[in-house]
Design an enzyme around this catalytic site. Structure first.
Site, PDB file in Angstrom:
ATOM      1  N   GLU A   3       9.365  -0.215   0.083  1.00  0.00           N
ATOM      2  CA  GLU A   3       8.405   0.803   0.577  1.00  0.00           C
ATOM      3  C   GLU A   3       8.881   1.969   1.417  1.00  0.00           C
ATOM      4  OE1 GLU A   3       4.713  -1.645   2.414  1.00  0.00           O
ATOM      5  OE2 GLU A   3       6.606  -2.854   2.740  1.00  0.00           O
ATOM      6  N   ASP A   6       3.348   3.074   1.537  1.00  0.00           N
ATOM      7  CA  ASP A   6       4.147   3.205   2.575  1.00  0.00           C
ATOM      8  C   ASP A   6       5.442   4.018   2.048  1.00  0.00           C
ATOM      9  OD1 ASP A   6       3.353   2.255   5.218  1.00  0.00           O
ATOM     10  OD2 ASP A   6       3.599   0.017   4.260  1.00  0.00           O
ATOM     11  N   HIS A  30      -5.210   0.817   6.301  1.00  0.00           N
ATOM     12  CA  HIS A  30      -5.657  -0.625   5.899  1.00  0.00           C
ATOM     13  C   HIS A  30      -7.283  -0.724   5.946  1.00  0.00           C
ATOM     14  CE1 HIS A  30      -1.306  -1.206   6.352  1.00  0.00           C
ATOM     15  NE2 HIS A  30      -1.573  -2.015   5.212  1.00  0.00           N
ATOM     16  N   CYS A  63       2.586  -2.419  -6.216  1.00  0.00           N
ATOM     17  CA  CYS A  63       1.122  -3.147  -5.686  1.00  0.00           C
ATOM     18  C   CYS A  63       0.569  -2.184  -4.682  1.00  0.00           C
ATOM     19  CB  CYS A  63       1.616  -4.400  -4.749  1.00  0.00           C
ATOM     20  SG  CYS A  63       2.823  -4.187  -3.622  1.00  0.00           S
TER      21      CYS A  63
END
Ligand code: PEP
Ligand code: MG
Length: 579
Positions: A433, A457, A191, A504
């Site tokens: 995910e 993920d 992240h 996304c």
């Protein structure tokens, strides 16, 4: 000059003086001192050790009730180091021999020890390196104390060099002064990397021991396109990079010129380009770059940036501010994806052993209903202000989805009771995910309005590769045949059930994956705003027929390497500047 290769995580080039920071944003100055200052610095180092021991003793006594052997062992190791005479002597000698500050001597000495530990093959010993970094931080906290300089208040441009950056730290970086990032630890879809890309700061991670190769103030080149960093470059290298930087900026300006043009393929197929954001203030960057809405608003950053849990009103204001930017265009608000590398672990004294497989995301929300309901109320209240949609992360099965939707309905009823307006027909979607969600997509699709494939993920869970760990980064690929099969299944099931679908994950920001995604049937992408022009340019240069052929060819290949090489060359043909 020292050149290191790492993982390119955010494109662009920067050249600047480096600022070495540790995990708590301490600057580690390597300021030289005069002979008369040496004894003062030695005394400061001694005081820091004394205070650190007192602090640790206090902390230990507070833990008396805790039956955690593990914690006691950690304290014992730290205490032994702090009391070690030879360690202190080493630091004192360094202050005398090299005329450096106590901070610099402490940091250099402990990092040398940590580096030594890291190289030892025994996992128990190499893991002790983290303890050494902890001790370093404890001592630096004592030394810098209230003098600790706030990286949020810089006055000159720098490139940041750090061992590891958290998403929170990166999100707090001031784009006006922080021109580049280099970190020893991290992977492409961690992240912190995602935040760097959103902010448009060139970044390279996974550099292993780069922090040991530089001192604060050294010139550093960050090449976020090729994943290279260069410390103390010679004049010829600086000149070469300045020219390259100039070319790169020119390409960016050329791409920005297509902002107003639609993302449509040469054979007339319209693609929707949305943006991923972490903070409301990023929303306008999507419009500036030619995006058409928000495909992923990572709302957990409201938590990461705050000292305490945000109240309903703070949630509401963030969502209202975002919705206002887009008026009638879509704003997909993802509910809190806390846990794993975000927020919860920092606050736990005993960390989860496998946080990415633990109480993260929707699981955390379903166990913390007050937190979850607070957010749902705020989203629903904001839903009357635009085309707001709700998206739930990390759904792994139908029961979980049902339970989540039930809670949403409870919150709707509460709002009804209080006569608070909201959009009763708000679109509800989920992220796909996990392999389990992908394999049951046909069932999940019956109960939602849309899917968004979170390839970051999905890749990590399919391949069992930690997305933020540089040691296994070569195994992490969203175009591995196994991941692609799951992606294809999800797209087909979404089409069959006639629900909306977008992608996304970071694949949507990667030029070389665009043709493949379109060929697999994706018509909506949500990506890092700075990448929108480049992705749009690719879309405008291809036909869907070309893309279908690319997808067919890729699906016939069995090896990730073969797929990656092929996709790179296919993209190079349509957009040579991207490479
Ligand atoms: C993903 O997993 O692909 C995703 C977009 O969510 P995040 O990166 O926030 O985990
Ligand atoms: Mg995710």
């Amino acid at each position: 000059m020292e050149i290191k290769k790492g993982i390119a995580v955010s494109p662009g080039i920067s050249i600047g003086k480096c600022l070495v920071i540790d995990a708590e944003d301490y600057r580690i100055p390597r300021r030289l001192i005069g002979p008369s200052q040496r004894m003062i610095e030695v005394q400061r180092a001694r005081n820091a050790f004394r205070s650190a021991i007192e602090e640790l003793t206090d902390l230990e006594s507070q833990q008396d009730q805790v039956e955690q052997r593990q914690i006691k062992d950690i304290f014992a190791v730290h205490m032994r180091f702090l009391r070690d005479k030879s360690l202190r002597k080493h630091i004192t000698d360094l202050i005398h021999a090299e005329s450096v500050t106590a901070e610099s001597a402490v940091s250099t000495t402990l990092r040398e020890i940590a580096a030594h530990f890291t190289q030892i093959k025994d996992a128990y010993i190499s893991d002790r390196a983290d303890d050494i970094y902890d001790i370093e931080r404890r001592l630096l906290r004592q030394l810098l104390g209230s003098k600790r300089e706030d990286i949020g208040h810089l006055t000159e441009e720098v490139v940041v060099v750090a061992r590891q950056l958290s998403p929170t730290q990166t999100a707090a970086f001031n784009r006006d002064f922080i021109k580049g990032i280099a970190a020893d630890v991290g992977g492409r879809t961690g992240h912190a990397a995602i935040v760097a890309r959103s902010l448009g700061i060139p970044a390279v991670v996974g550099l292993e021991d780069f922090t040991e190769a530089v001192n604060g103030g050294d010139t550093v080149i960050i090449d976020g396109n090729r994943g290279i960093v260069i410390a103390k470059p010679d004049e010829a290298t600086v000149a070469e990079y300045e020219a390259y930087m100039h070319e790169f900026l020119k390409m960016e300006q050329r791409l920005d010129a297509i902002r107003e043009k639609p993302a449509v393929t040469r054979d007339g197929v319209r693609i929707t380009l949305l943006g991923n954001i972490e903070f409301p203030h990023e929303a306008s960057a999507i419009l500036e770059k030619g995006g058409e809405g928000i495909g992923l608003y990572r709302t957990e950053f409201l938590y990461l940036a705050a000292e305490q849990e945000p109240a309903e009103q703070e949630h509401y204001e963030a969502y209202a501010q975002t919705a206002a930017v887009f008026e009638h265009r879509p704003v997909i608000i993802r509910t809190l994806d806390l846990g794993a590398d975000k927020y919860t672990q920092d606050r736990l004294f005993v960390k989860e052993p496998n946080p990415f497989l633990g109480l993260r995301s929707i699981r955390f929300c379903l166990r913390n209903l007050t937190v979850f309901k607070t957010q749902l109320r705020a989203i629903l209240r904001a839903s009357v202000l635009g085309d707001v949609k709700i998206m739930f992360p990390l759904i792994t099965n139908v029961q979980e989805l049902m339970q989540t939707k039930m809670i949403l309905h409870d919150v709707m009823e509460d709002l009804d009771d209080e006569s608070i307006p909201y959009n009763r027909d708000i679109d509800v979607g989920i992220m796909i995910e996990t392999p389990s969600a992908a394999l049951t997509a046909a069932t999940l699709a019956r109960d939602v309005d849309f899917f968004s494939i979170g390839t970051n993920d999905l890749t990590q869970y399919t391949l069992a590769v930690d997305r933020g760990n540089e040691m296994v980064s070569t195994l992490y690929s969203p175009v591995d045949p196994a991941v692609l099969r799951l992606i294809r299944t999800v797209i087909q099931d979404a089409h069959k059930e006639q629900i909306d679908l977008s992608v996304c994950g970071e694949v949507a920001s990667e030029p070389e994956y665009v043709m493949l995604l379109l060929g697999l049937g994706v018509r909506k992408l949500s990506l890092a705003p700075p990448m929108i022009p480049e992705i749009k340019q690719i879309i405008r240069s291809v036909t869907i027929e070309d893309c279908n052929a690319v997808a067919r060819k890729v699906l016939s290949m069995n090896s990730e390497r073969q797929i990656s090489t092929y996709l790179r060359s296919a993209t190079r043909e349509v957009l040579p500047e991207a490479f």
